[in-house]
Design a protein around this motif. Structure first.
Motif, PDB file in Angstrom:
ATOM      1  N   MET A 101       0.610  -1.385   0.118  1.00 11.93           N
ATOM      2  CA  MET A 101       0.043   0.071   0.223  1.00 11.93           C
ATOM      3  C   MET A 101       1.035   1.319   0.097  1.00 11.93           C
ATOM      4  N   GLY A 102       0.444   2.428  -0.637  1.00 12.66           N
ATOM      5  CA  GLY A 102       1.149   3.497  -0.895  1.00 12.66           C
ATOM      6  C   GLY A 102       1.187   4.175   0.583  1.00 12.66           C
ATOM      7  N   THR A 103       2.240   4.745   0.713  1.00 14.17           N
ATOM      8  CA  THR A 103       2.087   5.821   2.015  1.00 14.17           C
ATOM      9  C   THR A 103       2.591   7.192   1.757  1.00 14.17           C
ATOM     10  N   PRO A 104       2.120   8.029   2.709  1.00 18.87           N
ATOM     11  CA  PRO A 104       2.309   9.721   2.301  1.00 18.87           C
ATOM     12  C   PRO A 104       3.557  10.005   1.992  1.00 18.87           C
ATOM     13  N   GLU A 105       4.466   9.204   2.426  1.00 24.61           N
ATOM     14  CA  GLU A 105       5.967   9.677   2.133  1.00 24.61           C
ATOM     15  C   GLU A 105       6.213   9.266   0.818  1.00 24.61           C
ATOM     16  N   GLN A 106       5.595   8.299   0.119  1.00 22.54           N
ATOM     17  CA  GLN A 106       5.815   8.252  -1.303  1.00 22.54           C
ATOM     18  C   GLN A 106       5.181   9.110  -2.156  1.00 22.54           C
ATOM     19  N   PRO A 107       5.865   9.582  -3.235  1.00 31.00           N
ATOM     20  CA  PRO A 107       5.305  10.768  -3.949  1.00 31.00           C
ATOM     21  C   PRO A 107       4.229  10.318  -5.035  1.00 31.00           C
ATOM     22  N   VAL A 108       3.490  11.154  -5.673  1.00 27.53           N
ATOM     23  CA  VAL A 108       2.718  10.704  -6.684  1.00 27.53           C
ATOM     24  C   VAL A 108       3.669  11.045  -8.112  1.00 27.53           C
ATOM     25  N   VAL A 109       3.960  10.235  -9.046  1.00 29.65           N
ATOM     26  CA  VAL A 109       4.817  10.445 -10.116  1.00 29.65           C
ATOM     27  C   VAL A 109       4.171  10.574 -11.470  1.00 29.65           C
ATOM     28  N   ALA A 110       4.389  11.751 -11.941  1.00 27.47           N
ATOM     29  CA  ALA A 110       3.472  11.962 -13.342  1.00 27.47           C
ATOM     30  C   ALA A 110       4.597  11.866 -14.327  1.00 27.47           C
ATOM     31  N   SER A 163       0.309  15.535 -21.715  1.00 29.70           N
ATOM     32  CA  SER A 163       1.163  15.110 -20.555  1.00 29.70           C
ATOM     33  C   SER A 163       1.151  16.336 -19.346  1.00 29.70           C
ATOM     34  N   ALA A 164       1.141  17.635 -19.854  1.00 29.12           N
ATOM     35  CA  ALA A 164       0.926  18.896 -18.926  1.00 29.12           C
ATOM     36  C   ALA A 164      -0.344  18.655 -18.162  1.00 29.12           C
ATOM     37  N   ARG A 165      -1.255  18.227 -19.097  1.00 33.00           N
ATOM     38  CA  ARG A 165      -2.527  18.257 -18.238  1.00 33.00           C
ATOM     39  C   ARG A 165      -2.677  17.013 -17.262  1.00 33.00           C
ATOM     40  N   ALA A 166      -2.051  16.124 -17.636  1.00 29.97           N
ATOM     41  CA  ALA A 166      -2.112  14.835 -16.623  1.00 29.97           C
ATOM     42  C   ALA A 166      -1.163  15.359 -15.441  1.00 29.97           C
ATOM     43  N   ALA A 167       0.014  16.188 -15.900  1.00 30.83           N
ATOM     44  CA  ALA A 167       0.754  16.489 -14.522  1.00 30.83           C
ATOM     45  C   ALA A 167      -0.232  17.384 -13.758  1.00 30.83           C
ATOM     46  N   ARG A 168      -0.786  18.133 -14.224  1.00 27.58           N
ATOM     47  CA  ARG A 168      -1.834  19.276 -13.579  1.00 27.58           C
ATOM     48  C   ARG A 168      -2.687  18.203 -12.600  1.00 27.58           C
ATOM     49  N   TRP A 169      -3.556  17.410 -13.306  1.00 30.43           N
ATOM     50  CA  TRP A 169      -4.227  16.425 -12.504  1.00 30.43           C
ATOM     51  C   TRP A 169      -3.453  15.756 -11.440  1.00 30.43           C
ATOM     52  N   ARG A 180       6.203  14.122  -8.103  1.00 31.27           N
ATOM     53  CA  ARG A 180       7.639  14.254  -8.752  1.00 31.27           C
ATOM     54  C   ARG A 180       7.384  13.978 -10.521  1.00 31.27           C
ATOM     55  N   LEU A 181       7.817  14.909 -11.092  1.00 32.81           N
ATOM     56  CA  LEU A 181       7.865  15.125 -12.498  1.00 32.81           C
ATOM     57  C   LEU A 181       8.862  14.414 -13.059  1.00 32.81           C
ATOM     58  N   VAL A 182       8.697  13.464 -13.916  1.00 31.64           N
ATOM     59  CA  VAL A 182       9.796  12.527 -14.644  1.00 31.64           C
ATOM     60  C   VAL A 182       9.725  12.694 -16.171  1.00 31.64           C
ATOM     61  N   ILE A 183      10.676  12.987 -16.929  1.00 36.09           N
ATOM     62  CA  ILE A 183      10.628  13.369 -18.422  1.00 36.09           C
ATOM     63  C   ILE A 183      11.781  12.162 -18.843  1.00 36.09           C
ATOM     64  N   LEU A 188       1.350   6.478  -6.599  1.00 32.19           N
ATOM     65  CA  LEU A 188       0.479   6.615  -7.969  1.00 32.19           C
ATOM     66  C   LEU A 188       1.251   7.246  -9.147  1.00 32.19           C
ATOM     67  N   LEU A 189       1.062   6.484 -10.067  1.00 33.71           N
ATOM     68  CA  LEU A 189       1.714   6.960 -11.421  1.00 33.71           C
ATOM     69  C   LEU A 189       0.656   7.534 -12.670  1.00 33.71           C
ATOM     70  N   VAL A 190       0.932   8.674 -12.949  1.00 30.83           N
ATOM     71  CA  VAL A 190      -0.201   9.364 -13.904  1.00 30.83           C
ATOM     72  C   VAL A 190       0.602   9.544 -15.125  1.00 30.83           C
ATOM     73  N   LEU A 191      -0.251   9.265 -16.190  1.00 30.77           N
ATOM     74  CA  LEU A 191       0.060   9.398 -17.719  1.00 30.77           C
ATOM     75  C   LEU A 191      -0.689  10.192 -18.373  1.00 30.77           C
ATOM     76  N   GLY A 192      -0.301  10.806 -19.493  1.00 34.17           N
ATOM     77  CA  GLY A 192      -1.365  11.411 -20.364  1.00 34.17           C
ATOM     78  C   GLY A 192      -1.843  10.467 -21.480  1.00 34.17           C
ATOM     79  N   ALA A 193      -3.029  10.439 -22.050  1.00 33.18           N
ATOM     80  CA  ALA A 193      -3.382   9.285 -22.763  1.00 33.18           C
ATOM     81  C   ALA A 193      -2.944   9.405 -24.207  1.00 33.18           C
ATOM     82  N   ARG A 194      -2.201  10.522 -24.385  1.00 32.69           N
ATOM     83  CA  ARG A 194      -1.653  10.481 -25.948  1.00 32.69           C
ATOM     84  C   ARG A 194      -0.346  10.022 -26.126  1.00 32.69           C
ATOM     85  N   GLY A 195       0.254   9.726 -24.758  1.00 32.49           N
ATOM     86  CA  GLY A 195       1.395   9.173 -24.808  1.00 32.49           C
ATOM     87  C   GLY A 195       2.810   9.842 -24.927  1.00 32.49           C
ATOM     88  N   LEU A 196       3.857   9.446 -24.526  1.00 31.99           N
ATOM     89  CA  LEU A 196       5.177  10.272 -24.672  1.00 31.99           C
ATOM     90  C   LEU A 196       5.629  10.438 -26.014  1.00 31.99           C
TER      91      LEU A 196
END
Length: 277
Positions: free
Chosen positions: A1-10, A18-24, A37-40, A93-101
């Motif tokens: 289970m995720g913990t508050p210490e772990q980040p949400v990664v986008a 992908s910018a829209r997904a990052a805002r979400w 944490r924003l990862v490119i 949690l890992l967040v992605l945009g639908a249109r892909g990288l």
């Protein structure tokens, strides 16, 4: 289970999707009291400077939008799928945009988002190109499997954070292409049996947070079509990750894959092991 210490990664790639997904993701991190944490992922050294500028631009927008969230950035070298799956092990949690990288259109969704959702250690949310709604329920599809029970817990937590209604959907249909249609009395009997099963599945989450309004929906039809229809008015659609032919972790279930491609709202795919937050 995720913990508050772990980040949400986008995942970020310089595209508007992908910018829209990052805002979400930034808003979700705020609701979870977590960092973002924003990862490119850059697989071309020539584009290193572009990658750095792209991720910092999105980070600045997220900091402005959600100043209470600590936002970090990372430029990673390698293959997008491999690097994102690796980072999912340290994310809630890992967040992605639908249109892909890389800015490609729908075709790449199957190559990146579906593959990441299949192999990620944490739940994965894919944000569609439509502007995510800030009203409406959280919808979750269940079928009585362990995977869908994990999805139900995830959806219940999401509804509590959003102060939204939780709609729990179970869809049934005659099994097999050659199965005949049920007689009306048999159809009514199956409907009632599924309704009883659904009530038993939701009983546990009702007790966890009675303040979350929960509604149960049983439909006869195709699960993908029913969930896509439900997603039109939802702010989040949640489904379980399910293997095909018993090979869990190798393939994404047909229902999860179908809604990832066609649902209107953001879609969360939750594995039957690991985090449920």
């Amino acid at each position: 289970m995720g913990t508050p210490e772990q980040p949400v990664v986008a995942a970020v790639d310089g595209s508007e999707g992908s910018a829209r997904a990052a805002r979400w993701a930034a808003e979700e991190a705020g609701r979870r009291h977590a960092g973002l944490r924003l990862v490119i992922v850059n697989d071309d050294p020539v584009r290193a400077e572009f990658a750095e500028r792209a991720v910092e631009k999105v980070a600045a927008a997220c900091r402005t939008r959600t100043p209470e969230v600590e936002v970090g950035t990372e430029v990673a070298d390698g293959h997008p799928v491999e690097e994102l799956v690796r980072r999912s092990a340290q994310a809630q949690l890992l967040v992605l945009g639908a249109r892909g990288l890389g800015g490609f259109t729908e075709a790449l969704l199957g190559g990146v988002s579906t593959t990441v959702a299949t192999h990620a250690s944490c739940p994965v949310v894919v944000v569609r190109e439509n502007v995510p709604t800030t009203v409406g329920p959280v919808v979750v599809g269940v079928d009585g499997s362990p995977s869908s029970q994990r999805a139900l817990l995830f959806a219940h937590d999401a509804a509590a954070r959003l102060h939204a209604e939780l709609v729990v959907v179970q869809v049934w249909h005659e099994v097999g292409l050659l199965a005949g249609l049920l007689a009306p009395q048999d159809r009514d009997r199956v409907q009632q049996e599924v309704e009883r099963s659904l009530a038993e599945q939701t009983a546990t989450v009702r007790d966890l947070r009675p303040e979350v309004r929960t509604r149960e929906v049983v439909e006869r039809g195709h699960p993908v079509a029913a969930l896509i229809d439900a997603s039109r008015d939802a702010r989040l659609l949640v489904v379980g990750h399910r293997g095909v032919g018993g090979f869990d972790g190798v393939f994404l279930g047909s229902v999860a894959a179908g809604v990832l491609h066609h649902a209107v709202c953001p879609v969360a795919v939750v594995r039957d092991t690991g985090g449920t937050r």
